[in-house]
Design a protein around this motif. Sequence first.
Motif, PDB file in Angstrom:
ATOM      1  N   SER A   1       0.811  -1.213   0.000  1.00 10.70           N
ATOM      2  CA  SER A   1       0.000   0.000   0.000  1.00 10.70           C
ATOM      3  C   SER A   1       0.845   1.264   0.000  1.00 10.70           C
ATOM      4  O   SER A   1       1.867   1.352   0.688  1.00 10.70           O
ATOM      5  N   ARG A   2       0.424   2.243  -0.770  1.00  7.35           N
ATOM      6  CA  ARG A   2       1.151   3.510  -0.886  1.00  7.35           C
ATOM      7  C   ARG A   2       1.163   4.272   0.428  1.00  7.35           C
ATOM      8  O   ARG A   2       2.037   5.092   0.662  1.00  7.35           O
ATOM      9  N   TYR A   3       0.169   4.051   1.233  1.00  5.61           N
ATOM     10  CA  TYR A   3       0.117   4.692   2.548  1.00  5.61           C
ATOM     11  C   TYR A   3      -0.692   3.803   3.478  1.00  5.61           C
ATOM     12  O   TYR A   3      -1.452   2.930   3.056  1.00  5.61           O
ATOM     13  N   ASP A   4      -0.492   4.014   4.761  1.00  6.58           N
ATOM     14  CA  ASP A   4      -1.157   3.211   5.773  1.00  6.58           C
ATOM     15  C   ASP A   4      -2.565   3.743   5.994  1.00  6.58           C
ATOM     16  O   ASP A   4      -2.754   4.868   6.455  1.00  6.58           O
ATOM     17  N   THR A   5      -3.563   2.933   5.664  1.00  7.38           N
ATOM     18  CA  THR A   5      -4.947   3.357   5.865  1.00  7.38           C
ATOM     19  C   THR A   5      -5.404   3.134   7.302  1.00  7.38           C
ATOM     20  O   THR A   5      -6.432   3.679   7.721  1.00  7.38           O
ATOM     21  N   GLY A   6      -4.664   2.304   8.025  1.00  8.43           N
ATOM     22  CA  GLY A   6      -5.047   1.997   9.397  1.00  8.43           C
ATOM     23  C   GLY A   6      -6.188   0.997   9.483  1.00  8.43           C
ATOM     24  O   GLY A   6      -6.680   0.690  10.565  1.00  8.43           O
ATOM     25  N   ILE A   7      -6.618   0.469   8.332  1.00  2.00           N
ATOM     26  CA  ILE A   7      -7.728  -0.473   8.279  1.00  2.00           C
ATOM     27  C   ILE A   7      -7.200  -1.851   7.899  1.00  2.00           C
ATOM     28  O   ILE A   7      -6.409  -1.988   6.966  1.00  2.00           O
ATOM     29  N   THR A   8      -7.618  -2.864   8.626  1.00  2.00           N
ATOM     30  CA  THR A   8      -7.187  -4.230   8.348  1.00  2.00           C
ATOM     31  C   THR A   8      -8.402  -5.095   8.019  1.00  2.00           C
ATOM     32  O   THR A   8      -9.544  -4.668   8.170  1.00  2.00           O
ATOM     33  N   ALA A   9      -8.132  -6.313   7.592  1.00  2.00           N
ATOM     34  CA  ALA A   9      -9.205  -7.255   7.274  1.00  2.00           C
ATOM     35  C   ALA A   9      -8.851  -8.614   7.848  1.00  2.00           C
ATOM     36  O   ALA A   9      -7.676  -8.958   7.980  1.00  2.00           O
ATOM     37  N   SER A  10      -9.867  -9.373   8.181  1.00  2.00           N
ATOM     38  CA  SER A  10      -9.656 -10.719   8.705  1.00  2.00           C
ATOM     39  C   SER A  10     -10.534 -11.704   7.950  1.00  2.00           C
ATOM     40  O   SER A  10     -11.540 -11.322   7.333  1.00  2.00           O
ATOM     41  N   TYR A  11     -10.146 -12.968   7.991  1.00  2.00           N
ATOM     42  CA  TYR A  11     -10.851 -13.997   7.240  1.00  2.00           C
ATOM     43  C   TYR A  11     -12.345 -13.966   7.557  1.00  2.00           C
ATOM     44  O   TYR A  11     -12.750 -13.942   8.718  1.00  2.00           O
ATOM     45  N   GLY A  12     -13.136 -13.967   6.504  1.00  2.00           N
ATOM     46  CA  GLY A  12     -14.583 -13.846   6.664  1.00  2.00           C
ATOM     47  C   GLY A  12     -15.088 -12.506   6.177  1.00  2.00           C
ATOM     48  O   GLY A  12     -16.261 -12.375   5.810  1.00  2.00           O
ATOM     49  N   ASP A  13     -14.200 -11.489   6.165  1.00  2.00           N
ATOM     50  CA  ASP A  13     -14.580 -10.192   5.594  1.00  2.00           C
ATOM     51  C   ASP A  13     -14.775 -10.334   4.093  1.00  2.00           C
ATOM     52  O   ASP A  13     -14.073 -11.101   3.438  1.00  2.00           O
ATOM     53  N   ARG A  14     -15.709  -9.564   3.550  1.00  2.00           N
ATOM     54  CA  ARG A  14     -15.913  -9.518   2.108  1.00  2.00           C
ATOM     55  C   ARG A  14     -15.072  -8.391   1.529  1.00  2.00           C
ATOM     56  O   ARG A  14     -15.123  -7.259   2.022  1.00  2.00           O
ATOM     57  N   LEU A  15     -14.321  -8.691   0.474  1.00  2.00           N
ATOM     58  CA  LEU A  15     -13.451  -7.699  -0.153  1.00  2.00           C
ATOM     59  C   LEU A  15     -13.893  -7.422  -1.583  1.00  2.00           C
ATOM     60  O   LEU A  15     -14.461  -8.282  -2.252  1.00  2.00           O
ATOM     61  N   ILE A  16     -13.616  -6.195  -2.029  1.00  2.00           N
ATOM     62  CA  ILE A  16     -13.640  -5.906  -3.463  1.00  2.00           C
ATOM     63  C   ILE A  16     -12.283  -5.323  -3.824  1.00  2.00           C
ATOM     64  O   ILE A  16     -11.668  -4.603  -3.018  1.00  2.00           O
ATOM     65  N   THR A  17     -11.823  -5.647  -5.002  1.00  2.00           N
ATOM     66  CA  THR A  17     -10.540  -5.167  -5.498  1.00  2.00           C
ATOM     67  C   THR A  17     -10.769  -4.539  -6.863  1.00  2.00           C
ATOM     68  O   THR A  17     -11.191  -5.227  -7.804  1.00  2.00           O
ATOM     69  N   LEU A  18     -10.537  -3.235  -6.971  1.00  2.00           N
ATOM     70  CA  LEU A  18     -10.756  -2.517  -8.228  1.00  2.00           C
ATOM     71  C   LEU A  18      -9.422  -2.345  -8.941  1.00  2.00           C
ATOM     72  O   LEU A  18      -8.452  -1.866  -8.351  1.00  2.00           O
ATOM     73  N   SER A  19      -9.382  -2.698 -10.211  1.00  2.00           N
ATOM     74  CA  SER A  19      -8.126  -2.719 -10.955  1.00  2.00           C
ATOM     75  C   SER A  19      -8.251  -1.964 -12.278  1.00  2.00           C
ATOM     76  O   SER A  19      -9.243  -2.106 -12.996  1.00  2.00           O
ATOM     77  N   THR A  20      -7.215  -1.173 -12.595  1.00  2.00           N
ATOM     78  CA  THR A  20      -7.156  -0.491 -13.882  1.00  2.00           C
ATOM     79  C   THR A  20      -5.697  -0.304 -14.280  1.00  2.00           C
ATOM     80  O   THR A  20      -4.789  -0.582 -13.483  1.00  2.00           O
ATOM     81  N   CYS A  21      -5.458   0.155 -15.494  1.00  2.00           N
ATOM     82  CA  CYS A  21      -4.094   0.445 -15.937  1.00  2.00           C
ATOM     83  C   CYS A  21      -3.602   1.721 -15.267  1.00  2.00           C
ATOM     84  O   CYS A  21      -4.345   2.706 -15.170  1.00  2.00           O
ATOM     85  N   ALA A  22      -2.350   1.703 -14.825  1.00  2.00           N
ATOM     86  CA  ALA A  22      -1.790   2.887 -14.163  1.00  2.00           C
ATOM     87  C   ALA A  22      -1.475   3.990 -15.160  1.00  2.00           C
ATOM     88  O   ALA A  22      -1.450   5.169 -14.811  1.00  2.00           O
ATOM     89  N   SER A  23      -1.234   3.622 -16.416  1.00  2.00           N
ATOM     90  CA  SER A  23      -0.989   4.611 -17.466  1.00  2.00           C
ATOM     91  C   SER A  23      -1.433   4.005 -18.786  1.00  2.00           C
ATOM     92  O   SER A  23      -1.821   2.837 -18.844  1.00  2.00           O
ATOM     93  N   HIS A  24      -1.360   4.788 -19.846  1.00  2.00           N
ATOM     94  CA  HIS A  24      -1.860   4.324 -21.139  1.00  2.00           C
ATOM     95  C   HIS A  24      -0.796   3.621 -21.974  1.00  2.00           C
ATOM     96  O   HIS A  24      -1.074   3.142 -23.057  1.00  2.00           O
TER      97      HIS A  24
END
Length: 256
Positions: free
Chosen positions: A218-241
């Motif tokens: 991570s680029r910076y610390d969000t202070g938020i963690t996740a544990s098994y059982g949490d539902r995640l979404i991961t959004l992905s795109t190209c960083a440049s063209h």
Amino acid sequence: MYEVKKKLAVIQILLILVIVACVAVIGKYFYDSRVSQNTYDELRSIVEKKRGEEDASGGYEVKRSENGMLDMYYDLYKQNSDMIGWIRIADTAIDYPVVRYSDNDFYLHKDFYKNYQYSGVPFADYQSNDDSLNTIIYAHNMKNGAMFASLLKYENREFYEKHKYIFYDTLYDKGKYEIISVFSTKVGDKDEFKYYEYSDIKTVEQFNEYTERIMDLSRYDTGITASYGDRLITLSTCASHNSNERFVVAAKKIDT
């Protein structure tokens, strides 16, 4: 002298043809952008009308269609049964339906109605399903700011501080997600993190491996963690063209 004039005339004709071709390409780009914008504006208007009705009632009652689906998405689902949800991030252009197909190529350059459209539509990884602990959603980084181009705003921590939440609804449930990690990785690089291989997490070990890695990147610390059982979404795109770098934002579902 005649030969020189002849060559100049040929060069002028070639330059004119190049200019015409460039204008045609640029014109098509703007035309396609406008068509795409109109398509998704129409879809939003359908959803926002019913979403607005819910807000007017106090924001607590969730209206459902006869099959139990969220009413505000039912009309769109009837038009395209590949639809699985809707993604929104405040103060960005990200406000789109999300689809899923049997492969990750079909919607790369097709719109919601399955017509050719270079910008495509956000789509979930084909390996995910409604029970997945991590739903990976892909979309293009368009030069006009459409699709997931706005994700790059999360390079700036100040933007993150004001936009910590992603709203991702499935067809049956509303969802609010809090960002846990913002990172990038380059496809093909020796140190690449293959986050796209974690779309079907089944074990505690896989979940922990994924979350620990994205927290480290991570680029910076969000202070938020996740544990098994949490539902995640991961959004992905190209960083440049013009590179293989991917820009990724991951978030976990929270109670609302």
